[in-house]
Design a protein around this motif. Sequence first.
Motif, PDB file in Angstrom:
ATOM      1  N   THR B  48      50.543  30.171  36.484  1.00 32.76           N
ATOM      2  CA  THR B  48      49.105  30.364  36.283  1.00 32.76           C
ATOM      3  C   THR B  48      48.271  29.512  37.241  1.00 32.76           C
ATOM      4  O   THR B  48      47.058  29.699  37.332  1.00 32.76           O
ATOM      5  CB  THR B  48      48.732  30.001  34.826  1.00 32.76           C
ATOM      6  OG1 THR B  48      49.731  30.498  33.959  1.00 32.76           O
ATOM      7  CG2 THR B  48      47.417  30.604  34.428  1.00 32.76           C
ATOM      8  N   LEU B  50      47.898  26.247  36.868  1.00 35.06           N
ATOM      9  CA  LEU B  50      47.369  25.077  36.167  1.00 35.06           C
ATOM     10  C   LEU B  50      48.131  23.822  36.575  1.00 35.06           C
ATOM     11  O   LEU B  50      47.671  22.712  36.373  1.00 35.06           O
ATOM     12  CB  LEU B  50      47.463  25.256  34.645  1.00 35.06           C
ATOM     13  CG  LEU B  50      46.762  26.466  34.044  1.00 35.06           C
ATOM     14  CD1 LEU B  50      46.839  26.434  32.526  1.00 35.06           C
ATOM     15  CD2 LEU B  50      45.314  26.519  34.481  1.00 35.06           C
ATOM     16  N   HIS B  80      42.766  27.664  23.110  1.00 36.06           N
ATOM     17  CA  HIS B  80      42.004  27.385  24.326  1.00 36.06           C
ATOM     18  C   HIS B  80      40.662  28.119  24.343  1.00 36.06           C
ATOM     19  O   HIS B  80      39.995  28.161  25.360  1.00 36.06           O
ATOM     20  CB  HIS B  80      42.824  27.778  25.548  1.00 36.06           C
ATOM     21  CG  HIS B  80      43.048  29.259  25.667  1.00 36.06           C
ATOM     22  ND1 HIS B  80      43.474  30.027  24.615  1.00 36.06           N
ATOM     23  CD2 HIS B  80      42.894  30.106  26.704  1.00 36.06           C
ATOM     24  CE1 HIS B  80      43.569  31.274  25.002  1.00 36.06           C
ATOM     25  NE2 HIS B  80      43.215  31.360  26.258  1.00 36.06           N
ATOM     26  N   TYR B  98      37.261  39.845  34.828  1.00 40.17           N
ATOM     27  CA  TYR B  98      38.389  40.700  35.213  1.00 40.17           C
ATOM     28  C   TYR B  98      37.989  42.170  35.277  1.00 40.17           C
ATOM     29  O   TYR B  98      37.471  42.722  34.313  1.00 40.17           O
ATOM     30  CB  TYR B  98      39.535  40.537  34.209  1.00 40.17           C
ATOM     31  CG  TYR B  98      40.024  39.114  34.075  1.00 40.17           C
ATOM     32  CD1 TYR B  98      40.898  38.560  35.010  1.00 40.17           C
ATOM     33  CD2 TYR B  98      39.603  38.320  33.014  1.00 40.17           C
ATOM     34  CE1 TYR B  98      41.350  37.262  34.891  1.00 40.17           C
ATOM     35  CE2 TYR B  98      40.047  37.011  32.881  1.00 40.17           C
ATOM     36  CZ  TYR B  98      40.927  36.491  33.823  1.00 40.17           C
ATOM     37  OH  TYR B  98      41.354  35.204  33.689  1.00 40.17           O
TER      38      TYR B  98
ATOM     39  N   THR C  81      39.686  23.801  26.136  1.00 38.12           N
ATOM     40  CA  THR C  81      39.156  25.018  26.759  1.00 38.12           C
ATOM     41  C   THR C  81      39.342  24.988  28.276  1.00 38.12           C
ATOM     42  O   THR C  81      39.174  26.015  28.923  1.00 38.12           O
ATOM     43  CB  THR C  81      37.668  25.187  26.428  1.00 38.12           C
ATOM     44  OG1 THR C  81      37.008  23.937  26.644  1.00 38.12           O
ATOM     45  CG2 THR C  81      37.483  25.590  24.974  1.00 38.12           C
ATOM     46  N   TYR C  83      42.045  24.957  29.629  1.00 33.66           N
ATOM     47  CA  TYR C  83      43.136  25.919  29.875  1.00 33.66           C
ATOM     48  C   TYR C  83      42.571  27.305  30.176  1.00 33.66           C
ATOM     49  O   TYR C  83      43.097  28.031  31.001  1.00 33.66           O
ATOM     50  CB  TYR C  83      44.068  26.006  28.660  1.00 33.66           C
ATOM     51  CG  TYR C  83      45.086  24.897  28.599  1.00 33.66           C
ATOM     52  CD1 TYR C  83      46.395  25.116  28.996  1.00 33.66           C
ATOM     53  CD2 TYR C  83      44.737  23.628  28.144  1.00 33.66           C
ATOM     54  CE1 TYR C  83      47.344  24.106  28.941  1.00 33.66           C
ATOM     55  CE2 TYR C  83      45.680  22.604  28.088  1.00 33.66           C
ATOM     56  CZ  TYR C  83      46.967  22.851  28.489  1.00 33.66           C
ATOM     57  OH  TYR C  83      47.897  21.855  28.442  1.00 33.66           O
ATOM     58  N   LEU C  84      41.499  27.645  29.467  1.00 31.24           N
ATOM     59  CA  LEU C  84      40.863  28.937  29.726  1.00 31.24           C
ATOM     60  C   LEU C  84      40.134  28.892  31.071  1.00 31.24           C
ATOM     61  O   LEU C  84      40.317  29.765  31.921  1.00 31.24           O
ATOM     62  CB  LEU C  84      39.877  29.265  28.601  1.00 31.24           C
ATOM     63  CG  LEU C  84      39.046  30.536  28.793  1.00 31.24           C
ATOM     64  CD1 LEU C  84      39.932  31.770  28.804  1.00 31.24           C
ATOM     65  CD2 LEU C  84      37.997  30.677  27.704  1.00 31.24           C
ATOM     66  N   ILE C  85      39.327  27.841  31.237  1.00 31.74           N
ATOM     67  CA  ILE C  85      38.496  27.734  32.443  1.00 31.74           C
ATOM     68  C   ILE C  85      39.345  27.738  33.711  1.00 31.74           C
ATOM     69  O   ILE C  85      39.057  28.454  34.670  1.00 31.74           O
ATOM     70  CB  ILE C  85      37.634  26.450  32.365  1.00 31.74           C
ATOM     71  CG1 ILE C  85      36.615  26.565  31.238  1.00 31.74           C
ATOM     72  CG2 ILE C  85      36.943  26.165  33.678  1.00 31.74           C
ATOM     73  CD1 ILE C  85      35.628  27.702  31.402  1.00 31.74           C
ATOM     74  N   MET C  86      40.438  26.956  33.685  1.00 36.19           N
ATOM     75  CA  MET C  86      41.236  26.867  34.910  1.00 36.19           C
ATOM     76  C   MET C  86      42.069  28.108  35.175  1.00 36.19           C
ATOM     77  O   MET C  86      42.487  28.344  36.305  1.00 36.19           O
ATOM     78  CB  MET C  86      42.129  25.631  34.872  1.00 36.19           C
ATOM     79  CG  MET C  86      41.384  24.380  35.307  1.00 36.19           C
ATOM     80  SD  MET C  86      42.463  22.974  35.531  1.00 36.19           S
ATOM     81  CE  MET C  86      43.382  23.465  36.980  1.00 36.19           C
ATOM     82  N   SER C  87      42.319  28.896  34.122  1.00 27.04           N
ATOM     83  CA  SER C  87      43.086  30.115  34.381  1.00 27.04           C
ATOM     84  C   SER C  87      42.180  31.255  34.859  1.00 27.04           C
ATOM     85  O   SER C  87      42.668  32.264  35.355  1.00 27.04           O
ATOM     86  CB  SER C  87      43.867  30.533  33.124  1.00 27.04           C
ATOM     87  OG  SER C  87      42.982  30.955  32.113  1.00 27.04           O
ATOM     88  N   LEU C  88      40.877  31.090  34.731  1.00 29.91           N
ATOM     89  CA  LEU C  88      39.962  32.146  35.184  1.00 29.91           C
ATOM     90  C   LEU C  88      39.965  32.263  36.708  1.00 29.91           C
ATOM     91  O   LEU C  88      40.139  31.264  37.403  1.00 29.91           O
ATOM     92  CB  LEU C  88      38.526  31.823  34.737  1.00 29.91           C
ATOM     93  CG  LEU C  88      38.209  31.847  33.249  1.00 29.91           C
ATOM     94  CD1 LEU C  88      36.788  31.343  33.023  1.00 29.91           C
ATOM     95  CD2 LEU C  88      38.370  33.246  32.682  1.00 29.91           C
TER      96      LEU C  88
END
Lengths: 139, 231, 260
Positions: B48, B50, B80, B98, C81, C83-88
């Motif tokens: 991903t 990360l 998350h 998206y 969050t 995790y959400l922001i960085m996966s965007l």
Amino acid sequence: MHYGKDIGGDAMDFDLARPIYQQIIDEYKKKLIRGELRQGDKILSQREYAEKARTNPNTVQRAYREMENMKLVETVRGQGTFVCIAPEQLELIRNEMAGSVIELCVSEMKALGFTEQEIRVRLEQVLVNAKEVITDDRV
Amino acid sequence: MIEFKGVSKNFGRTRALDAVDITFATGKITGLFGPNGAGKSTSLKLITGLNRPDRGEVLLDGRNPMDSKVDIAYLPEIDHLYPWMTIRQAASFVSDFYGDWDGERYKDLLGFLGLDDEMKIGKISKGQRAKTKLLLCTTRRSRYLLLDEPLSGIDILTREQIIQTLIRDFREGEQSIIISTHEISEIEGLVDEVVFLDRGRVRLQGDAEQLREERGMSLVEIMKEAFRDAN
Amino acid sequence: MQTSSWRRFSALYSKELRELRPEIVIVVAAAVLICVTMFVKSGTSERDLLVLPIVLLMGLAGFLPFVATFKLLGREWSSNTIYLIMSLPASGELILGAKLAALISQYLLGTLVVIASAVVWLYPHLPELVRSLNSMTGIDMQLAQFIPGIAIAYLLSLTWLFYLISASFLSQLISKLFTRFNGAITLIAFVIILMLGSWLMEISRSFINTSSSINIVGTDVVSGLQQAILFMGINSAIYFIAAGLIMMISILVYNYRIEL
């Protein structure tokens, strides 16, 4: 059409120590032998089967493809998959299935140390008992 | 196709992955199995973007993960999502990023999972949150779907719904799904391929049906054996 | 299949603005309350006393956006969050840019509302104010002459805010590169960046080359005013450039160094 009754499917029904696609094929073979599925019946689509049995769609696809190759079913584009089996082919898988069940039984018995004579006697006994049970039920 | 080429990753003095080579084939559902701390989550985070590898490289169809974020739907193990958002607000937020967001499928899945999208994420049950996370991932027609422990701590009925959702919407041939879990038995029938990780190393990888055929054992048993041999 | 940058930016911006809503509502509600009180108490001496809450509220409106920088960025980590922001599919430019824009919006909204209530308060006092100013300076000043000065002072406050926000972002992001002592590292990094800021102040002072202190009192009040405007203008420009640089470094840190 025999929707619903052509699948007992549940992920738990599979023996996870054996390839699942083979078990899918075996399941359909049994239904054909028992006459639960007949010539021209529509069977579940691959996607429906996968969902119902909670199984990988690629595995189901493989099983259906093999069943087509074995001339058990036929897929008509846009319409679905149908039972399409010649009588002699049905007789063939019937014999094949019977053979493998008996062979399994005999080899297990032999592994336990029973002689052929003993196995024969016990088989007779089981058959007689089974008949009695059925007669009892009818009374 | 997702490739790990000699990937190592440390966190401080902890080695999460140690010179790992893995290939995740396109169009397959791969189970990433192993005990806690085996490196499963780290592997997904590397895909991903990360995390970045200390050594080696991770490639998604030959490209860097950082340039592939738009093709990835990622479901982390932790919660998350913003607790103050309703499911609808979270969906609208995610959909702005998206192009593969499918509004029809969103409504369909919402009904199938039994969720009301006026519900506030901070106020729903754990199982509903798990379903919400899944909803946001599977509403997209993403090329890669990465699920980190999607079933952990969730009741049996919800687990079945989650598994059914995955099967319903899996697009064979074009989508790759990777599911990490330490509870293999739940998804034995769901995976095409398996990768067993243990303490940052790959113990075994292969085709699930072939492994069953060759060894006459279930994946759970095969994993137990692989770990016994390793220790 | 990526959506447009504008769409992604507005999604982030409205999310941040929603996070800041409590602070914005407090300031606006307090300003409205003060205005209503002024209306009710008009003509009494109690009305004059309302200058105190206005000044306090001004401080709050200016200060809250800076405090909120820690909320907007730090909370992404504490609530997972990030995790959400960085996966965007959104890089640091969009992520930090949206946060900056939301904080600036909060400042503009808050301060403008308070300034409006200050103007309402000031209106009855205007004649005496002008009188006292003129007797102090000895020349006939028009209030309009102060407007450019006030405008540029406001601009200066904005660039200072931009500087503080950037400094806060950078120091927080730097602390995320370490696994422990995040709070202390944030503080140390922030103090260092602020010290850099005071050095910038020295530079801007040397720019206009004034050994004498700025002085708007006395006969040379007009040139004093001009000098102050010049100083504030140069100061704004320098701080703007510095803040921009710090923001760029923050974006680079976010894009290339931050991991989870």
